[in-house]
Design an enzyme around this catalytic site. Structure first.
Site, PDB file in Angstrom:
ATOM      1  N   LEU A  79      49.116  34.717  42.920  1.00  0.00           N
ATOM      2  CA  LEU A  79      48.200  34.209  41.629  1.00  0.00           C
ATOM      3  C   LEU A  79      47.101  35.138  41.243  1.00  0.00           C
ATOM      4  CD1 LEU A  79      48.502  30.394  43.121  1.00  0.00           C
ATOM      5  CD2 LEU A  79      49.464  31.171  41.054  1.00  0.00           C
ATOM      6  N   PRO A  80      46.429  34.736  40.227  1.00  0.00           N
ATOM      7  CA  PRO A  80      45.488  36.026  39.670  1.00  0.00           C
ATOM      8  C   PRO A  80      44.143  35.826  40.242  1.00  0.00           C
ATOM      9  CG  PRO A  80      45.845  34.357  37.961  1.00  0.00           C
ATOM     10  CD  PRO A  80      46.853  34.292  39.019  1.00  0.00           C
ATOM     11  N   THR A 113      45.207  38.195  45.970  1.00  0.00           N
ATOM     12  CA  THR A 113      44.130  38.850  46.457  1.00  0.00           C
ATOM     13  C   THR A 113      42.757  38.026  45.986  1.00  0.00           C
ATOM     14  OG1 THR A 113      45.148  40.978  46.354  1.00  0.00           O
ATOM     15  CG2 THR A 113      42.872  40.986  45.950  1.00  0.00           C
ATOM     16  N   LYS A 192      42.282  43.841  52.763  1.00  0.00           N
ATOM     17  CA  LYS A 192      42.808  44.106  51.424  1.00  0.00           C
ATOM     18  C   LYS A 192      41.548  44.707  50.479  1.00  0.00           C
ATOM     19  CE  LYS A 192      45.122  44.722  47.731  1.00  0.00           C
ATOM     20  NZ  LYS A 192      45.692  43.685  46.934  1.00  0.00           N
TER      21      LYS A 192
END
Length: 328
Positions: A79-80, A113, A192
């Site tokens: 997902l964004p 992320t 990340k």
């Protein structure tokens, strides 16, 4: 035909068929046993329909994450942003948790992320609502081409036992040697964010270097070849040199269309600056990076373009689109 890499025969759910999720979900469907069912959920119906049309195998669609969760053993989300993750998991009417009974045994891979703090909040809600289920924060790195090629790197936060259980599933989307347990809950996302930040800082240096070389009269291809044979080498110099024509498959060769946008890059950079603040880590580049992205998302040279279009801020109009950030 059974999977050669040991992905279990189960019902898989994939939520989010965007830039990264489309290729990831495609590889899952191609590499899990043919007898396994896949259910996908995507708000953009044209993207969902394109996936169902072009990817072979048993695929069904779900209108909501709740509907998907009711039917799936393994749930993967891509997902964004953190807001979308919270809605997908926690919405009381349509979310994943709304579709699961307390004794559900789900394996959940959250690959977005997002902020580590948001992931920890979602993890806690999953653990409290579904004590028999298992959750990993498992963000990926590599970009859109590796997502389609199934060669991503996974940076994972969670228990070693769950990580080992999930490895065959992650291996459908990434290189088996690049499935890395980074530590406990949240560690995958922290790793990340640090990686993304370093990559973008090095890209800014590459932009400055290439622009300086062009102004001096150097051949950009030769300059990049020397950088890649020397200590200046970085991932972007190898794969994403900002000067068009230097690297055939770079985003510059496509005039920075399409791809991971400057708006998304601003988001992941801010995640890192927030993390540094949360843990009390000293930052010197943070304000500079924040300033560059704040200008990029408002500038027609970069707005809605692939993130490496920020090179235009350096190379066009003598850099007048950039400000002066001074660290006291």
């Amino acid at each position: 035909m059974a999977s050669q890499i040991g992905a279990p025969d189960a019902t898989y759910g994939f939520i989010g068929l965007g830039n990264m999720g489309f290729g990831m979900a495609k590889n899952v469907r191609q590499k899990i046993p043919s007898s396994s069912k896949m259910i996908v959920c995507e708000l953009v119906t044209s993207q969902r329909d394109e996936f169902c049309k072009t990817v072979e195998g048993d695929i069904e669609t779900a209108e909501t994450p709740k509907e998907l969760a009711e039917k799936c053993d393994i749930i993967i989300s891509s997902l964004p942003n953190g807001k979308a993750v919270k809605i997908v998991y926690l919405d009381s009417s349509t979310g994943i948790l709304a579709g699961c009974s307390k004794d559900s045994q789900k394996l959940v891979l959250e690959t977005s992320t997002i902020e580590a703090s948001t992931s920890l909040e979602v993890r806690k809600a999953v653990e409290e609502a579904l004590p028999s289920s298992e959750f990993l924060d498992a963000p990926v790195s590599g970009g859109i081409p590796p997502a389609h090629a199934g060669t991503l790197t996974f940076m994972v936060g969670g228990s070693k036992d769950v990580f080992e259980k999930a490895k065959p599933v992650m291996a459908t989307m990434g290189k088996s040697e690049n499935l890395i347990l980074c530590g406990g809950p949240g560690a995958g996302l922290a790793t990340k964010q640090i990686n993304n930040y370093i990559a973008y800082c090095s890209y800014v240096a590459l932009c400055e270097g290439m622009n300086t070389g062009l102004k001096f009269g150097l051949d950009p291809k030769t300059l990049n070849d020397v950088i890649n044979a020397s200590s200046g080498q970085c991932w972007n110099s190898l794969h994403m040199n900002p000067v068009k024509g230097v690297i055939p498959n770079s985003s510059a060769s496509r005039d920075f269309k399409p791809g991971f946008t400057v708006e998304l890059a601003q988001g992941v950079t801010r995640q890192m600056t927030k993390l540094m603040e949360e843990v009390g880590a000293k930052s010197m580049f943070g304000p500079v990076m924040d300033d560059i992205w704040a200008r990029a998302v408002e500038n027609p040279l970069c707005k809605a373009q692939e993130s490496r279009s920020i090179y235009r801020l350096f190379s066009e109009d003598n850099g007048q689109h950039l400000g002066k950030v001074k660290i006291e």
